[in-house]
Scaffold this motif. Structure first.
Motif, PDB file in Angstrom:
ATOM      1  N   LYS A  82       1.380  -0.903   0.424  1.00  0.00           N
ATOM      2  CA  LYS A  82      -0.175   0.054   0.539  1.00  0.00           C
ATOM      3  C   LYS A  82       0.782   1.387  -0.303  1.00  0.00           C
ATOM      4  CE  LYS A  82      -3.644   0.769   2.670  1.00  0.00           C
ATOM      5  NZ  LYS A  82      -4.968  -0.245   0.944  1.00  0.00           N
ATOM      6  N   ASP A  95     -12.639   2.601  -1.089  1.00  0.00           N
ATOM      7  CA  ASP A  95     -12.553   1.232  -0.396  1.00  0.00           C
ATOM      8  C   ASP A  95     -13.457   0.175  -1.550  1.00  0.00           C
ATOM      9  OD1 ASP A  95     -12.341   2.293   1.986  1.00  0.00           O
ATOM     10  OD2 ASP A  95     -14.444   2.450   2.060  1.00  0.00           O
ATOM     11  N   PRO A  96     -11.941  -0.567  -1.699  1.00  0.00           N
ATOM     12  CA  PRO A  96     -12.104  -1.690  -2.553  1.00  0.00           C
ATOM     13  C   PRO A  96     -13.319  -2.508  -2.588  1.00  0.00           C
ATOM     14  CG  PRO A  96     -10.502  -2.293  -1.925  1.00  0.00           C
ATOM     15  CD  PRO A  96     -10.831  -0.903  -0.964  1.00  0.00           C
ATOM     16  N   SER A 116      -7.811 -11.971  -4.755  1.00  0.00           N
ATOM     17  CA  SER A 116      -7.785 -11.193  -4.240  1.00  0.00           C
ATOM     18  C   SER A 116      -8.968 -11.053  -2.693  1.00  0.00           C
ATOM     19  CB  SER A 116      -6.834  -9.815  -4.750  1.00  0.00           C
ATOM     20  OG  SER A 116      -5.980 -10.942  -5.050  1.00  0.00           O
ATOM     21  N   SER A 124     -10.089  -7.737  -0.299  1.00  0.00           N
ATOM     22  CA  SER A 124     -10.100  -6.641   0.925  1.00  0.00           C
ATOM     23  C   SER A 124     -10.627  -6.791   2.048  1.00  0.00           C
ATOM     24  CB  SER A 124     -10.136  -5.268  -0.207  1.00  0.00           C
ATOM     25  OG  SER A 124     -10.113  -4.470   0.901  1.00  0.00           O
ATOM     26  N   THR A 145      -5.136  -5.606   1.544  1.00  0.00           N
ATOM     27  CA  THR A 145      -5.626  -6.160   0.301  1.00  0.00           C
ATOM     28  C   THR A 145      -4.404  -7.029   0.726  1.00  0.00           C
ATOM     29  OG1 THR A 145      -6.308  -4.481  -0.758  1.00  0.00           O
ATOM     30  CG2 THR A 145      -6.350  -6.574  -1.712  1.00  0.00           C
ATOM     31  N   THR A 199     -11.992  -9.488  -4.656  1.00  0.00           N
ATOM     32  CA  THR A 199     -11.027  -8.650  -6.707  1.00  0.00           C
ATOM     33  C   THR A 199     -12.324  -9.606  -7.542  1.00  0.00           C
ATOM     34  OG1 THR A 199      -9.114  -8.970  -6.665  1.00  0.00           O
ATOM     35  CG2 THR A 199      -9.746  -7.470  -5.777  1.00  0.00           C
ATOM     36  N   PRO A 225      -7.947   0.417   4.592  1.00  0.00           N
ATOM     37  CA  PRO A 225      -8.642  -1.130   3.947  1.00  0.00           C
ATOM     38  C   PRO A 225      -7.075  -1.801   3.167  1.00  0.00           C
ATOM     39  CG  PRO A 225      -8.279   0.034   2.416  1.00  0.00           C
ATOM     40  CD  PRO A 225      -8.766   1.505   3.043  1.00  0.00           C
ATOM     41  N   LYS A 269     -11.283  -4.453   5.377  1.00  0.00           N
ATOM     42  CA  LYS A 269     -10.995  -3.217   6.236  1.00  0.00           C
ATOM     43  C   LYS A 269     -11.637  -3.181   7.563  1.00  0.00           C
ATOM     44  CE  LYS A 269     -14.073  -2.379   1.934  1.00  0.00           C
ATOM     45  NZ  LYS A 269     -15.684  -1.783   1.279  1.00  0.00           N
TER      46      LYS A 269
END
Length: 791
Positions: free
Chosen positions: A591, A770-771, A649, A651, A606, A775, A604, A653
Motif C-alpha cells: 500500500k 474502499d475497494p 484477492s 480486501s 488487500t 476482486t 483497507p 477493512k
C-alpha cells in the motif's frame, strides 16, 4: 618379477649376482676396470631381468563349468599379453591344480597372492593339457583355450582347490625356461550333495538415486518434474535397472526394494517434465516406464519382497547427527508407513516392512536404536561389523535385546562382486571366489546346517549384476547350498555360540562416518518441515501439498547421497526454495501512504492468493505505531479472519479513529490461527489531519459574523426600499416623466443583493476509496506455480 626368476633355482638373487660378477671381472681385467663394471653392468642387467621375469599378464576370461563334477570337461579360455620389452620364445600355457584349501581364510590369502611362488604353487599338468606359444612379441597378446577332463585334474576329495594358469618361456636375456606370468583362481569340487546344505539367502536390491525433484508444473494436474531423464536410461533395455529385473526374475533371491523408485517410475508412466537448464521439457519415456513396471510385477511373483522405508533413509546419519534435531526421526516413521502402501499400489504384492539396512551393514548401539525406532525388528548387519570369534561361519540371525534380531550377513560373500567387473577376467575370478567361499562355508561344519545371508552392494552396476547372477547360477545344482528367503533367515534357529553383542560406537568405520549427512543438513530439513507445517494449516486442500514435500524431505535423507555432498546440498536447497516460493503466493499487496481527515475512517488491506487452491484459517492483524494518534476501538491493533479463493484477492477493512494530527506508521501482518506469523509484514504510513474543537469554534464564529452581516444588509435594503417608494409617489404627483434613474437604482440594488449574499463554506473529510471485498479471479496475471501432486 625378480621372484619369478629366483624360484627357478638357476638364477641367484640380485645381490649375489652383483658379487659373483664383480669377482669374475676382477680376475679377467685390471682391478679398476673390474670395479667399474662391477658397479654398472650388473645393475643394468639385473633391472632388465627383473622386468623380464613376471612380465607376461595372464587373463582368465571363462571357466566352465564353474563347479564341475568328475564326468565334466573343464574348459578355460584366456589371453596372455607380453608386457615386457623382450620377445618371449618357446612358451607354454600350463594348468596347475592344487592343493586343496583347508579354510576360508586360506582362500582369501591365495586370492591376494601375486607373482609365482616356487614350492608353493602347484606343478603344471603338462602335456597334453598345455598350449604351446612359439613366440610372443613385446606388447602382443595371444588367446588360448585349455580343455582338461575333470578326472585328470587329480582331485582327491571334495573341497576347494587352487587353480592356476601360467606361462613359462624364455627371453633373450634369460634363455631358459621360467614362469613369466600366472593367474590364480579356485575350483570348487563337490561331486555329491552334502548331507547338511547351507541355507543361502541372497538379497537382490532394487534401489536407485533420487530423480524426482520438489517441483511440479503450474497446471491443475501438477505434472511431476524430474531432475533429469537418467532414470529412463536405467529402465531401458540394457540399462542397469532393466538388467536387474531381467536377471532377478529367474534367480532364487529376495527382492529388496526402495518404494521411492517405484513411485518415480509410476510417475513417469503419465505426463512428466524434465529439467533442461533453466527450462523444462516434456518427458518422452512413458512406454519404457510402463514396460519396466510390468516386467517387475511379473518378476516378483512367487518371491518374497522386502520394502525399505521410502527413499532408503541413511540410518547411520540419522543416528549420529539427525536424532538430536527435533522431528528427524518422525520422517523415518513416515517413510516406513509409506513403504507398504507404495509397493502394494504399484506392484500389487504385500511386502514385508520389518527390515532395516544400515550402510554396508555397519552398526553400533545408536544405529540399532534408530533402525528399529520406526517399527522394524530385523536389522541387516554384516560380519565385518558384528564380529564373531569362531572357527566357522555361524547362522546369520542373532537375537539381541528388545526383541530385535540382527541379520548378520556374510562379509566375504557380500563383497564378492564389488569393484570393476566389466573385464571378463575380473568377473570370472569373482564368480569362482564366491562359489569357493560358499562351499568352504558348508565344509567347515558339514554335520551342522546353518543359515547364511548375502547382502551385496546397494546399487550393483550392470557388470556386477551379471556376475552376481552367474554366481547364483553356479549354485543352481544345489550340491552344497539351498535357497532360502530373507524372512525365513530372520527366524532361523540362532547359533548359541555366535556373538549377540552390538559393536561399540568406537568401532564404527571412520570412512563411513566421513560420508554421513551433517547436522547442518538435518537442521535444514527441519526448517523445511517447520515451514511446511505453517503452510499446510492455511490450505483448503493440504493433501495436494503435504505428501509431496514430506516425500522430498525423505529423499533428502537418502543413503544414495553418500559421496555426493554437493548434490545433496543443492537438492535440499531446491526443496526449501520451492516451498518458500509457494508460501509467498499468499501475500499482502503493498500500500502507498494514506491521508485521513476527520475523527474516523476505514483502512483497507488487500490479501492476494495466487495458489490454485483456496486459503483459510488466516488472521490479518493491523497495528498502529502510535496509539495516541490512531487506534482501533481503543486498541493499538485490530484483527480480522481471512479466507481467499484460489487465484483471487480479498480486501479486508479496518475501522479506525484519529485523536491527533501527524504521521502514524502502520504494520499489517498475516498470522495462522495459532498465532504464528505468516509471510513478511507489510508497512505503510497514515497521515492524520484532524479538525480539533478550537478550529470548530473559530469556524462557528465566522459563520455567526456572516449571518449578522446578512441581517444588517437586509435591514438596510428594507429602509432603502421604503425611501424609494416615497420618492416615487412624490414624483407621480408632480408633472414630468419618470426618469431612467429608477431602473438604474433597481439594477444597482440587484447587483448589491447578489454581491452581498454570503457563500456557504463546507468541510468534508478526505478518505481513500474502499475497494470491493473480493476482486475476483485475477486472470490478467499469470498463474502461480501449482502444488505438487502426491506421487
Amino acid at each position: 618379477m625378480a621372484e619369478a626368476a629366483a624360484i627357478q633355482g638357476t638364477v641367484p638373487s640380485p645381490a649375489r649376482r652383483w658379487l659373483r660378477r664383480t669377482a669374475s671381472l676382477a680376475v679377467a681385467v685390471p682391478l679398476l676396470a673390474g670395479l667399474f663394471q662391477g658397479v654398472t653392468a650388473p645393475t643394468a642387467e639385473a633391472a632388465e631381468k627383473a622386468k623380464g621375469s613376471g612380465s607376461v599378464e595372464v587373463s582368465l576370461d571363462t571357466l566352465a563349468p564353474s563347479a564341475p563334477v568328475e564326468s565334466d570337461t573343464l574348459t578355460i579360455t584366456g589371453t596372455v599379453t607380453n608386457e615386457g620389452r623382450q620377445a618371449v620364445t618357446d612358451a607354454t600355457v600350463d594348468l596347475r591344480v592344487g592343493p586343496r584349501m583347508t579354510s576360508r581364510s586360506e582362500i582369501e590369502d591365495i586370492g591376494r597372492s601375486g607373482a609365482y611362488r616356487d614350492g608353493r604353487d602347484p606343478s603344471p599338468l603338462g602335456k597334453p593339457f598345455s598350449v604351446p606359444i612359439p613366440r610372443l612379441g613385446s606388447g602382443l597378446s595371444k588367446d588360448f583355450t585349455l580343455r582338461v577332463p575333470v578326472s585328470k585334474l587329480g582331485l582327491d576329495d571334495e573341497g576347494v582347490y587352487q587353480l592356476g594358469v601360467s606361462l613359462t618361456g624364455r627371453t633373450a636375456s634369460q634363455p631358459y625356461d621360467r614362469v613369466l606370468g600366472i593367474e590364480r583362481t579356485f575350483l570348487p569340487y563337490e561331486p555329491e550333495e552334502t548331507e547338511k546344505k547351507t541355507q543361502l539367502s541372497y538379497i537382490w536390491p532394487l534401489i536407485s538415486t533420487t530423480h524426482v525433484s520438489a517441483e511440479t508444473g503450474a497446471d491443475q494436474q501438477q505434472t511431476p518434474v524430474f531432475e533429469n531423464d537418467d532414470l529412463a536410461t536405467d529402465l531401458a533395455p540394457g540399462g542397469r535397472l532393466h538388467e536387474m529385473v531381467a536377471l532377478g526374475k529367474d534367480l532364487p533371491v529376495t527382492w529388496l526394494i526402495d518404494p521411492d523408485l517405484l513411485a518415480g517410475v509410476d510417475a513417469m508412466t503419465g505426463p512428466y517434465m524434465v529439467k533442461s537448464g533453466a527450462t523444462e521439457v516434456p518427458g518422452r519415456n512413458q512406454a519404457i516406464a510402463e514396460r519396466w513396471l510390468d516386467a517387475l510385477e511379473k518378476a516378483v511373483q512367487g518371491h518374497k519382497v522386502v520394502a525399505l522405508p521410502f527413499a532408503d533413509p541413511d540410518l547411520a546419519s540419522l543416528a549420529h547427527h539427525g536424532k538430536e534435531v527435533p522431528g528427524s526421526l518422525s520422517h523415518l516413521q513416515q517413510a516406513t508407513a509409506l513403504a507398504a502402501s507404495t509397493v502394494e499400489t504399484v506392484l500389487h504384492v504385500k511386502p514385508s516392512t520389518d527390515f532395516s539396512w544400515p550402510v554396508d551393514g555397519a552398526v553400533d548401539p545408536s544405529v540399532m536404536a534408530v533402525a528399529t525406532s520406526a517399527g522394524a525388528r530385523n536389522v541387516i548387519a554384516r560380519s565385518d561389523s558384528f564380529r564373531d570369534d569362531l572357527s566357522y561361519t555361524p547362522t546369520s540371525a542373532r537375537p539381541i535385546a528388545g526383541g530385535t534380531t540382527a541379520i548378520v550377513s556374510d562379509a566375504v560373500l557380500s563383497k564378492a562382486f564389488q569393484g570393476d567387473l566389466i573385464r571378463a577376467e575380473n568377473s570370472t575370478l569373482a564368480v569362482q571366489a564366491f562359489l569357493a567361499q560358499s562351499l568352504a562355508t558348508t565344509l567347515e561344519m558339514p554335520e551342522k546346517q546353518r543359515s547364511v545371508v548375502v547382502a551385496p552392494q546397494r546399487m550393483p552396476t550392470i557388470a556386477q549384476a551379471h556376475s552376481m547372477a552367474a554366481g547364483l547360477r553356479g549354485l543352481a545344482a544345489g550340491r552344497w547350498t539351498q535357497p532360502q528367503d530373507l524372512l525365513a533367515a530372520a527366524v532361523a534357529q540362532p547359533d548359541p555360540d555366535a556373538s549377540q553383542r552390538v559393536p561399540g560406537s568406537s568401532s564404527y568405520p571412520r570412512k563411513l562416518r566421513a560420508q554421513e549427512l551433517s547436522p547442518a543438513a538435518f537442521r535444514q530439513m527441519k526448517d523445511t518441515g517447520d515451514e511446511l507445517d505453517d503452510f499446510k494449516v492455511i490450505l483448503s486442500a493440504p493433501d495436494r501439498v503435504v505428501p509431496p514435500f514430506t516425500n522430498a524431505i525423505s529423499r533428502e535423507m537418502s543413503t544414495s547421497w553418500r559421496g555426493e555432498a554437493p548434490s545433496a546440498a543443492l537438492y535440499r536447497q531446491e526443496v526449501l526454495v520451492y516451498l518458500r516460493n509457494l508460501t509467498k503466493e499468499v501475500q499482502l499487496i503493498e500500500k502507498s501512504d494514506l491521508t485521513l481527515s476527520g475523527r474516523s475512517a476505514t483502512i483497507p488491506v488487500t490479501v492476494q492468493n495466487k495458489l490454485l487452491q483456496g486459503v483459510d484459517h488466516l488472521v490479518l492483524r493491523l497495528t498502529s505505531g502510535n496509539r495516541t494518534r490512531l487506534q482501533f476501538d481503543g486498541e493499538a491493533f485490530a484483527e480480522q479472519p481471512v479466507k481467499v479463493g484460489g487465484g483471487h484477492s480479498q480486501s479486508v477493512k479496518f475501522p479506525a479513529s484519529a485523536n491527533a494530527n501527524g504521521p502514524v506508521p502502520m504494520t499489517a501482518q498475516l498470522f495462522t490461527e495459532d498465532g504464528t506469523p505468516y509471510g513478511a509484514p507489510m508497512r505503510f504510513t497514515v497521515k492524520v489531519s484532524e479538525i480539533t474543537p478550537t478550529v470548530m469554534l473559530v469556524i462557528a464564529g465566522g459563520v455567526l459574523l456572516l449571518v449578522l452581516a446578512g441581517i444588517r444588509m437586509y435591514s438596510q435594503r428594507k429602509r432603502a426600499a421604503a425611501r424609494n417608494a416615497a420618492a416615487e409617489a412624490e414624483s407621480t404627483a408632480t408633472e414630468g416623466e419618470a426618469g431612467p434613474e429608477g431602473d438604474t437604482d433597481a439594477e444597482s440594488d440587484a447587483e448589491v443583493t447578489s454581491g452581498d449574499e454570503p457563500d456557504e463554506t463546507r468541510t468534508e473529510s478526505v478518505q481513500p476509496s474502499d475497494p470491493t471485498p473480493d476482486t475476483g479471479s485475477e486472470s490478467g496475471d499469470p498463474s502461480g506455480p501449482g502444488e505438487k501432486v502426491d506421487r
